[in-house]
Design an enzyme around this catalytic site. Structure first.
Site, mmCIF file in Angstrom:
data_model
loop_
_atom_site.group_PDB
_atom_site.id
_atom_site.type_symbol
_atom_site.label_atom_id
_atom_site.label_comp_id
_atom_site.label_asym_id
_atom_site.label_seq_id
_atom_site.Cartn_x
_atom_site.Cartn_y
_atom_site.Cartn_z
ATOM 1 N N ASP A 157 0.758 -1.269 0.327
ATOM 2 C CA ASP A 157 0.658 0.100 -0.008
ATOM 3 C C ASP A 157 1.169 1.426 -0.024
ATOM 4 O OD1 ASP A 157 -1.991 2.004 0.712
ATOM 5 O OD2 ASP A 157 -3.005 0.696 1.831
ATOM 6 N N CYS A 230 -6.984 11.240 -13.897
ATOM 7 C CA CYS A 230 -7.646 11.105 -15.219
ATOM 8 C C CYS A 230 -9.427 11.190 -14.715
ATOM 9 C CB CYS A 230 -8.108 9.791 -16.246
ATOM 10 S SG CYS A 230 -7.509 8.224 -15.068
#
Lengths: 302, 187
Positions: A157, A230
Site C-alpha cells: 500500500d 484522469c
C-alpha cells in the site's frame, strides 16, 4: 453521461465538452527511446504499411488510426508502448533526470513508469509501487518488453511505502498518478461512468490523500512531486492538493503544459480550497481532442 | 548439447535451492568471484560476465553499470544500480539469465536489450524465418557454428535487431520465445 452534468458550472463550452466525451479516441503509441529512435520506429511502422501520425505536441507519440498497435515488429521489439496521449503528460511534468531516484507511487500497469525510465535514459532508479499483484504482473511484462533495467518493484500500500529496501534514502522526485474515478477516460472506455457513485469518489479521495502525503514525506527537501488523475472530480483533485498544502511541507508551483488547459478551481459545492490550487491544470477533452486529465506540481519545502 | 531445457525445469527444486530462496521474494547479489561465495551454488559475477563474453562475444564493460542478483534457483536478474543485499521486493531490474542447467540460457529480454553487442553465435533470419521463430515454432536451418543457444536477429528499419534466443540442435532452430511473447505476424 449524466454524471458529467455536475461539471456544467466549471467547464467552458459545456455542450462541446459533452460532445467530445462521446467521441472515441484513436490508438496512440509512445516510442520507447530506451530501445530505438522515433525515426526508426516510424520507418518500421511504415515498412509494415501501418499509418502513424505524429502527435504535434510530443515527437515521441504516434497516433495509429487503424488501431491494433500490438501486432507488428516494432511492438514485438519493445519499440512501442500503447498509451493514451494525455497520460504521457505527468512524467514530462515531473521531468526526472538520469541518475536520480524516482518513486512511482501507483505504478501499474507501468505506462508512466516505463516513460519515467526512458526520460532518465534508464539510469538512476525508478521504484514502482502498486498494491495489486495482478496489475503488477502487467507492469513487469511491460517493463521487460520495453527493456527497462533501472527499475525496482514493490507490492504494498503506497500509503505505507517503506524506504528500508532502498537504504532509507529519500527520493528526488515522485509521481503520484493515483487510482481515481476515471471520468476522463470515458472516450477510451465508454463504461467508465457506469459504476460511478459519490461514495466511491469520497472513499478513493481518502486513499489519494494518503498516497500524496506519503510521497511528499518520502521526497527530499527541494524535490518535486507531481499529482495527477484522469478525473474531473474536484473531490479527487483540488481537495487532495488543498489537504497536502495544509498538512505537509509542500507548495504548489506553476506547470507549463504543451496542451490547452484551465487552472484548478478554488470553490466547489460550498467548499473553498487554498488559492494556490489554481496552479494545477485541468485538461478537458474538447480543447485538445484528448482524454480528460488533471495535473499539479509540488515542491517539497522541508 | 543434448539436454533439453523445458518448462518443467522450474518446478524441480531440491533442498539446496530451497535454502537459496526460502521465501521466493528475496534477491541476493551475486558474489564478485567464486572465492567470495557465501551461498552454495550461486554463480559469481565473474562467471556471468565470462559467459556473455565466451559464448556471444559481448564485452564485459557492457555491464559495468549493472549489478546481478539471484532470486530462486539460478534465476539471475540484471539491475542498473546498487542496493544493499539481500533485498526483498517484487522485482529488481530485468530477468537476465538462467543458470540452473548445465548450459546457461539468456532471457529474451536480455537479448533484445544487450544482444546488439554480440559478435559470436548470432544467427540472422530472413523475415519469413523470423516470423516462424516469433510464432514459437521450430524450423530446419543451416548453421555452421556450435550447437546450443544462439542469439536470433533479423533486419528491422535498416539495421540488424536482436529478437530472442533460439536453441540450435540436430539441424534445426528451436524457438525459445516464451508463450507470452509469441505472436503470429505471418500474412
Amino acid at each position: 453521461m449524466e454524471v458529467l452534468e455536475r461539471y456544467e458550472s466549471i467547464v467552458d463550452d459545456f455542450e462541446a465538452f459533452l460532445a467530445a466525451c462521446e467521441r472515441s479516441l484513436p490508438s496512440v503509441v509512445r516510442v520507447n527511446t530506451i530501445k530505438t529512435s522515433v525515426d526508426r520506429a516510424t520507418e518500421a511502422l511504415a515498412a509494415e504499411g501501418i499509418t502513424a501520425e505524429p502527435i504535434d505536441w510530443h515527437d515521441g507519440l504516434l497516433a495509429l488510426p487503424d488501431g491494433n498497435p500490438g501486432s507488428n515488429w516494432p511492438y514485438v521489439q519493445g519499440w512501442l508502448h500503447g498509451q493514451e496521449e494525455v497520460s504521457a503528460l505527468p512524467p514530462l511534468v515531473l521531468d526526472p533526470q538520469p541518475g536520480e531516484r524516482v518513486w512511482d507511487a501507483a505504478a501499474a500497469p507501468g505506462s508512466k513508469t516505463t516513460q519515467l525510465a526512458a526520460l532518465m535514459d534508464d539510469d538512476g532508479m525508478v521504484v514502482a509501487t502498486d498494491n495489486n499483484l495482478g496489475r503488477l504482473s502487467a507492469l513487469r511484462s511491460n517493463a521487460e518488453r520495453l527493456g527497462v533495467t533501472n527499475l525496482a518493484v514493490t507490492n504494498e500500500d503506497a500509503r505505507n511505502h517503506s524506504l528500508k529496501p532502498f537504504d532509507g534514502r529519500e527520493y528526488d522526485r515522485a509521481l503520484v498518478d493515483v487510482p481515481c474515478s476515471c471520468e476522463g477516460t470515458i472516450r477510451k472506455n465508454p463504461d467508465a461512468l457506469a459504476e460511478w457513485t459519490f461514495e466511491h469518489v469520497q472513499g478513493i479521495a481518502g486513499v489519494q490523500k494518503g498516497i500524496l502525503r506519503r510521497a511528499i514525506e518520502a521526497t527530499r527537501e527541494g524535490g518535486t512531486v507531481v499529482y495527477s488523475t484522469c478525473t474531473f472530480a474536484p473531490e479527487e483533485n483540488e481537495a487532495i492538493l488543498d489537504d497536502a498544502v495544509e498538512e505537509t511541507d509542500a507548495r504548489l508551483v506553476d506547470v507549463d503544459l504543451p496542451l490547452d488547459s484551465r487552472p484548478g478551481i478554488t470553490e466547489w459545492e460550498g467548499d473553498t480550497f487554498d488559492p494556490s490550487v489554481r496552479k494545477a491544470r485541468r485538461i478537458y477533452p474538447h480543447f485538445n481532442d484528448t482524454g480528460g486529465f488533471f495535473v499539479a506540481k509540488l515542491e517539497v519545502t522541508a | 548439447m543434448t539436454d533439453q531445457p523445458s518448462d518443467s525445469d522450474d518446478k524441480l527444486r531440491n533442498d539446496d535451492e530451497q535454502l537459496r530462496d526460502n521465501d521466493g521474494q528475496r534477491f541476493g547479489r551475486l558474489p564478485a568471484t567464486e572465492g567470495d561465495r557465501e551461498v552454495a551454488g550461486r554463480p559469481s559475477r565473474e562467471a556471468v560476465l565470462d559467459f556473455w563474453t565466451d559464448r556471444f562475444g559481448v564485452p564485459a564493460d557492457t555491464f559495468a553499470d549493472y549489478t546481478f542478483w539471484e532470486r530462486g534457483s539460478g534465476k539471475i536478474w540484471a539491475f542498473r544500480g546498487e542496493l544493499p543485499s539481500p533485498v526483498e521486493i517484487e522485482a529488481l531490474g530485468m530477468t537476465f539469465l538462467r543458470t540452473r542447467q548445465e548450459h546457461w540460457k539468456p532471457t529474451l529480454s536480455a537479448i533484445q536489450r544487450f544482444g546488439d553487442a554480440a559478435s559470436d553465435n548470432v544467427i540472422d533470419l530472413t523475415r519469413e524465418q523470423a516470423q516462424t521463430f516469433l510464432a514459437g515454432e521450430d524450423q530446419e536451418l543451416a548453421w555452421d557454428g556450435d550447437w546450443g543457444y544462439l542469439i536470433v536477429t533479423h533486419e528491422l528499419a535498416g539495421e540488424r535487431e536482436p529478437l530472442g534466443v533460439g536453441l540450435y540442435v540436430y539441424d534445426e532452430l528451436r524457438s525459445q520465445v516464451p508463450k507470452g511473447r509469441r505472436r503470429d505476424l505471418r500474412d
